[in-house]
Design a protein around this motif. Structure first.
Motif: not given
Lengths: 190, 148
Positions: A23-39
């Motif tokens: 939710a907080e990161t500026e970079d969209l790509l790292s945000s997507v990777v973190c969403v994958g980690a949650v899943g």
């Protein structure tokens, strides 16, 4: 406490950290990777709680979602823009969310303890009947499927309808964008 | 992705893609015996198709996977599921498991459950793949094949 419980709590902490970073990161790509980690964390929790059907589905859908999102992030421009902070709006949102959180936590105290669901304890309960007669009544060895596609197939029909409508809707919206640009005579910009 | 990815990715995809799709079909068809089911199987099949499409690029796979095909499988799976539900009226009730139950733990058991799983797998797989196709291939100002 049960060692499995500690593992689940650690996974939960991992997921919460991942969600916060997403939710907080500026970079969209790292945000997507973190969403994958949650899943992925959710899939492991499903496995330890004894729900392999859910874990398989979660892994497959999560991988697809991450591929979708990365594909979109790489090809589309980032069109978010920051607005000025409105203190009244943020305050009211925080207030409403806080009230909901307190009420939800209060409601949680009336639930049965974790791992002892109500359906299992009620004496001639629905769950007991499913477990006792499932193989005989449906012929399915996997009781999850016996419930999903036989006892509660009507629910599954509704779920399938939701997916169908959302996919058709996404299709229609994406196609219309292409047509509007075509009608205006705009050049493709990438 | 005009020409796809590197030679390594293409070779590995050639070796692996059919097995991924086969595993998806297995997970869907054996959903009533082992963990899995139509939704998971369809998602795995869609993953295999997306792998092929990403690896070989839009140009090479344009004629293999069309929007009409994805939409057709999607609608066909949904209609098949509703048809199975309506066929229950033959024996008396909506969604009644009318077919013979057979021996448990076999592929041909549990009546209509494997058929429903197959229908849902076709629906979900084609639907997810269709959304990917729409996101990856639709470009502003361009008419797509399979679009009337």
């Amino acid at each position: 406490m049960d060692p499995i419980m500690w593992l689940l709590l650690a996974l939960l902490a991992f997921m919460i950290i991942g969600a916060l970073i997403a939710a907080e990161t500026e970079d969209l790509l790292s945000s997507v990777v973190c969403v994958g980690a949650v899943g992925a964390g959710l899939a492991i929790i499903d496995l330890f709680l004894g729900a392999p059907d859910l874990a398989i589905t979660q892994v497959a859908v999560e991988v697809l979602c991450v591929v979708f999102l990365i594909r979109v992030v790489l090809t589309r421009r980032d069109e978010t823009h920051e607005t000025h902070k409105d203190t009244l709006a943020i305050g009211s949102v925080v207030l409403v969310l806080g009230v909901l959180l307190v009420l939800g936590g209060w409601a949680m105290t009336t639930l049965h303890p974790f791992g002892e669901p109500l359906l299992a304890s009620a004496d001639p309960g629905v769950a007991g009947q499913y477990l006792a007669g499932g193989l005989e009544q449906t012929g399915a060895a996997n009781y999850v499927m016996a419930v999903l596609l036989d006892y509660r197939a009507y629910d599954t029909l509704g779920e399938a309808t939701v997916i169908f409508v959302s996919i058709i809707g996404a299709y229609a919206i994406l196609r219309k964008t292409g047509r509007v640009h075509h009608a205006l005579g705009n050049e493709p910009d990438r | 992705m005009p020409s796809g990815m590197s030679l390594i990715v293409k070779t590995v995809t050639r070796l692996v893609a059919s097995f991924i799709v086969l595993f998806g079909v297995y997970v869907a068809l054996y959903g009533h015996v082992s963990p899995g089911g139509g939704f998971a199987g369809g998602a795995i099949v869609a993953g295999g198709l997306i792998l092929v499409m990403l690896a070989f690029g839009r140009r090479q796979t344009r004629n293999m996977f069309t929007h009409g095909m994805a939409l057709g499988w999607d609608c066909g799976g949904a209609l098949a599921f509703v048809a199975i539900a309506l066929l229950g009226y033959l024996a008396g009730d909506f969604f009644l498991n009318f077919a013979g139950h057979g021996d448990p733990y076999r592929l041909a058991s549990a009546g209509t459950i494997p058929l429903s799983n197959a229908a849902i797998a076709a629906k979900v797989g084609a639907g997810l793949f269709g959304v990917f196709l729409a996101l990856a291939v639709f470009r502003p100002g361009q008419r797509q094949e399979g679009e009337q």
